[in-house]
Design a protein around this motif. Sequence first.
Motif, PDB file in Angstrom:
ATOM      1  N   HIS A   1       0.823  -1.209   0.000  1.00  0.00           N
ATOM      2  CA  HIS A   1       0.000   0.000   0.000  1.00  0.00           C
ATOM      3  C   HIS A   1       0.858   1.260   0.000  1.00  0.00           C
ATOM      4  O   HIS A   1       0.584   2.220  -0.734  1.00  0.00           O
ATOM      5  CB  HIS A   1      -0.936   0.002   1.211  1.00  0.00           C
ATOM      6  N   LEU A   2       1.920   1.266   0.792  1.00  0.00           N
ATOM      7  CA  LEU A   2       2.802   2.432   0.836  1.00  0.00           C
ATOM      8  C   LEU A   2       3.451   2.669  -0.529  1.00  0.00           C
ATOM      9  O   LEU A   2       3.516   3.805  -1.012  1.00  0.00           O
ATOM     10  CB  LEU A   2       3.879   2.231   1.904  1.00  0.00           C
ATOM     11  N   HIS A   3       3.902   1.591  -1.153  1.00  0.00           N
ATOM     12  CA  HIS A   3       4.500   1.725  -2.477  1.00  0.00           C
ATOM     13  C   HIS A   3       3.482   2.237  -3.496  1.00  0.00           C
ATOM     14  O   HIS A   3       3.825   2.999  -4.407  1.00  0.00           O
ATOM     15  CB  HIS A   3       5.066   0.383  -2.940  1.00  0.00           C
ATOM     16  N   TYR A   4       2.230   1.819  -3.340  1.00  0.00           N
ATOM     17  CA  TYR A   4       1.179   2.274  -4.248  1.00  0.00           C
ATOM     18  C   TYR A   4       0.933   3.771  -4.095  1.00  0.00           C
ATOM     19  O   TYR A   4       0.819   4.510  -5.091  1.00  0.00           O
ATOM     20  CB  TYR A   4      -0.104   1.492  -4.006  1.00  0.00           C
ATOM     21  N   VAL A   5       0.840   4.228  -2.870  1.00  0.00           N
ATOM     22  CA  VAL A   5       0.632   5.663  -2.619  1.00  0.00           C
ATOM     23  C   VAL A   5       1.774   6.483  -3.219  1.00  0.00           C
ATOM     24  O   VAL A   5       1.547   7.519  -3.866  1.00  0.00           O
ATOM     25  CB  VAL A   5       0.512   5.924  -1.100  1.00  0.00           C
ATOM     26  N   GLN A   6       3.001   6.013  -3.020  1.00  0.00           N
ATOM     27  CA  GLN A   6       4.158   6.722  -3.563  1.00  0.00           C
ATOM     28  C   GLN A   6       4.141   6.720  -5.087  1.00  0.00           C
ATOM     29  O   GLN A   6       4.451   7.731  -5.730  1.00  0.00           O
ATOM     30  CB  GLN A   6       5.445   6.080  -3.045  1.00  0.00           C
ATOM     31  N   ALA A   7       3.746   5.595  -5.687  1.00  0.00           N
ATOM     32  CA  ALA A   7       3.693   5.505  -7.150  1.00  0.00           C
ATOM     33  C   ALA A   7       2.638   6.443  -7.727  1.00  0.00           C
ATOM     34  O   ALA A   7       2.856   7.073  -8.773  1.00  0.00           O
ATOM     35  CB  ALA A   7       3.413   4.069  -7.571  1.00  0.00           C
ATOM     36  N   CYS A   8       1.498   6.549  -7.050  1.00  0.00           N
ATOM     37  CA  CYS A   8       0.455   7.471  -7.500  1.00  0.00           C
ATOM     38  C   CYS A   8       0.960   8.908  -7.489  1.00  0.00           C
ATOM     39  O   CYS A   8       0.695   9.689  -8.419  1.00  0.00           O
ATOM     40  CB  CYS A   8      -0.781   7.345  -6.611  1.00  0.00           C
ATOM     41  N   GLN A   9       1.710   9.250  -6.463  1.00  0.00           N
ATOM     42  CA  GLN A   9       2.277  10.609  -6.371  1.00  0.00           C
ATOM     43  C   GLN A   9       3.305  10.832  -7.463  1.00  0.00           C
ATOM     44  O   GLN A   9       3.316  11.872  -8.130  1.00  0.00           O
ATOM     45  CB  GLN A   9       2.896  10.818  -4.991  1.00  0.00           C
ATOM     46  N   ASN A  10       4.169   9.850  -7.691  1.00  0.00           N
ATOM     47  CA  ASN A  10       5.224   9.997  -8.699  1.00  0.00           C
ATOM     48  C   ASN A  10       4.659  10.113 -10.108  1.00  0.00           C
ATOM     49  O   ASN A  10       5.216  10.806 -10.964  1.00  0.00           O
ATOM     50  CB  ASN A  10       6.188   8.812  -8.629  1.00  0.00           C
ATOM     51  N   LEU A  11       3.534   9.406 -10.368  1.00  0.00           N
ATOM     52  CA  LEU A  11       2.942   9.400 -11.700  1.00  0.00           C
ATOM     53  C   LEU A  11       1.789  10.392 -11.836  1.00  0.00           C
ATOM     54  O   LEU A  11       1.106  10.414 -12.864  1.00  0.00           O
ATOM     55  CB  LEU A  11       2.458   7.992 -12.041  1.00  0.00           C
ATOM     56  N   SER A  12       1.555  11.181 -10.780  1.00  0.00           N
ATOM     57  CA  SER A  12       0.472  12.181 -10.766  1.00  0.00           C
ATOM     58  C   SER A  12      -0.869  11.554 -11.118  1.00  0.00           C
ATOM     59  O   SER A  12      -1.680  12.102 -11.873  1.00  0.00           O
ATOM     60  CB  SER A  12       0.787  13.327 -11.750  1.00  0.00           C
ATOM     61  N   GLN A  13      -1.099  10.376 -10.546  1.00  0.00           N
ATOM     62  CA  GLN A  13      -2.331   9.638 -10.789  1.00  0.00           C
ATOM     63  C   GLN A  13      -3.115   9.528  -9.484  1.00  0.00           C
ATOM     64  O   GLN A  13      -2.557   9.159  -8.448  1.00  0.00           O
ATOM     65  CB  GLN A  13      -2.002   8.230 -11.309  1.00  0.00           C
ATOM     66  N   PRO A  14      -4.414   9.871  -9.471  1.00  0.00           N
ATOM     67  CA  PRO A  14      -5.186   9.753  -8.230  1.00  0.00           C
ATOM     68  C   PRO A  14      -5.295   8.302  -7.778  1.00  0.00           C
ATOM     69  O   PRO A  14      -5.343   7.386  -8.599  1.00  0.00           O
ATOM     70  CB  PRO A  14      -6.559  10.319  -8.606  1.00  0.00           C
ATOM     71  N   GLU A  15      -5.328   8.099  -6.476  1.00  0.00           N
ATOM     72  CA  GLU A  15      -5.442   6.744  -5.944  1.00  0.00           C
ATOM     73  C   GLU A  15      -6.826   6.169  -6.238  1.00  0.00           C
ATOM     74  O   GLU A  15      -7.828   6.881  -6.168  1.00  0.00           O
ATOM     75  CB  GLU A  15      -5.227   6.748  -4.422  1.00  0.00           C
ATOM     76  N   ASN A  16      -6.853   4.910  -6.544  1.00  0.00           N
ATOM     77  CA  ASN A  16      -8.112   4.179  -6.656  1.00  0.00           C
ATOM     78  C   ASN A  16      -8.360   3.531  -5.295  1.00  0.00           C
ATOM     79  O   ASN A  16      -7.593   2.661  -4.876  1.00  0.00           O
ATOM     80  CB  ASN A  16      -8.012   3.112  -7.749  1.00  0.00           C
ATOM     81  N   PRO A  17      -9.411   3.943  -4.566  1.00  0.00           N
ATOM     82  CA  PRO A  17      -9.620   3.418  -3.209  1.00  0.00           C
ATOM     83  C   PRO A  17      -9.826   1.906  -3.167  1.00  0.00           C
ATOM     84  O   PRO A  17      -9.493   1.261  -2.174  1.00  0.00           O
ATOM     85  CB  PRO A  17     -10.870   4.164  -2.727  1.00  0.00           C
ATOM     86  N   PHE A  18     -10.355   1.326  -4.241  1.00  0.00           N
ATOM     87  CA  PHE A  18     -10.530  -0.118  -4.306  1.00  0.00           C
ATOM     88  C   PHE A  18      -9.165  -0.813  -4.318  1.00  0.00           C
ATOM     89  O   PHE A  18      -8.911  -1.746  -3.550  1.00  0.00           O
ATOM     90  CB  PHE A  18     -11.340  -0.463  -5.559  1.00  0.00           C
ATOM     91  N   ILE A  19      -8.269  -0.355  -5.173  1.00  0.00           N
ATOM     92  CA  ILE A  19      -6.924  -0.934  -5.223  1.00  0.00           C
ATOM     93  C   ILE A  19      -6.212  -0.735  -3.893  1.00  0.00           C
ATOM     94  O   ILE A  19      -5.567  -1.652  -3.368  1.00  0.00           O
ATOM     95  CB  ILE A  19      -6.106  -0.311  -6.367  1.00  0.00           C
TER      96      ILE A  19
END
Length: 416
Positions: free
Chosen positions: A8-26
Amino acid sequence: MSVVADLHLHYVQACQNLSQPENPFIARVLQDADKNDEISTKGITLKLAGNNHLVPVPRVTDDDLAVLVSVLGQAAFVTGLDLAYNLLTDAGAKTMATFLQENSTLQYLNLMFNDIGTSGAELIAGALHSNQSLVHLRMTGNRIGNEGGMFFASMLKINSTLKKLDLGDCDVGLWCLIATAIALTQNKSLRAINLNRPLLSTQQEETTVHIARMLRSNSSLVELHLGKHEMKTFGVERLCDALYGNSTLRYLDLSCNNIICDGAKFLGELLRKNQTLEILDLDANRIEDVGVIYLSEALATRNRTLKALSIVSNNITGRGLVALAQAMHSNITLSHIYIRGNKLDRSTCAAFSELIAVERLQPDCTDVAPYKVDGEILLAELSHGLAKHRYWSPRCAAVAPGAANASLEIVPVSEY
């Protein structure tokens, strides 16, 4: 198996790096995965299917998938990925194809009922030319068409890792089926294939002839789905002739075809001699009483291999169903029987109630259950069957694992 902590932490960081909003389901699925104690020993399957939730979830898009695979690139413990019923297109297929070429741990990939077309199929099939980890791929319900199916047929000539391929409801056509049959005369690794509901413009059953020819030489296929092929007596005869010499096929699905009693006669003759077939699915044909009596005679006297028979919705009356019930008394191997959708008269209710009462037929192994009204025994129809939950997996822990797909519980093909 290497373990990267905190998906989950890696996902949050990846969303920030790629300027992509988080998908709450994922995000929620990854949080649950982080708590899974089996990560370091067995690996895990991320269940991101968009259809099996009581509360609607934001379905996975192509952009969401790009972020997810950037996280999974270092997560060798993720061995399965269920992305069924989402919003993936050919762009998402391109992302997944790149991931498959670079990833060496993913064994199960479910992409069923997305919006992947011909070009996406070409990319994924192309990735499997070099991928050496994927064991089970589900493309069901993506409109890849005949051309897209041809790419998978070509892949089967090269890939030696894939054990199970699902191309049902993919709008494949005549030439794809012929090419697939030819490829399976060479392929020695595939153990199960679903070719249900092709789009056929001919009534000549050429595809059945080619599939039968393949079965004469193929020595690896365990499970074959040929539902909705408009198969008639001619096609059934060709398949039966081929299966006399086949010693590996254990599960044959001929549901939703045009099989009548004459075709059932050929199947009955096959059951007298074949010592391999364990599951026969004849749902939604029209074999009627005469047809099921042919099968019952073979099961009562000669066959001791078949474990499951499904004759749902075949216009069968008590005469045929009672004959089948009587065959079960002398055949101790046949354990699963499915009969709903036929004409369950008093004689049928009495015969099957007796089978259940003496424990010859277990309640979980049939799709009817006896009950009494004013002293008369009737049969309630249940949802059990060979294809129970074929298109979705129950999330409720109360559902036994074997109930998720009865056919695969009887004849396992692989871990997935």
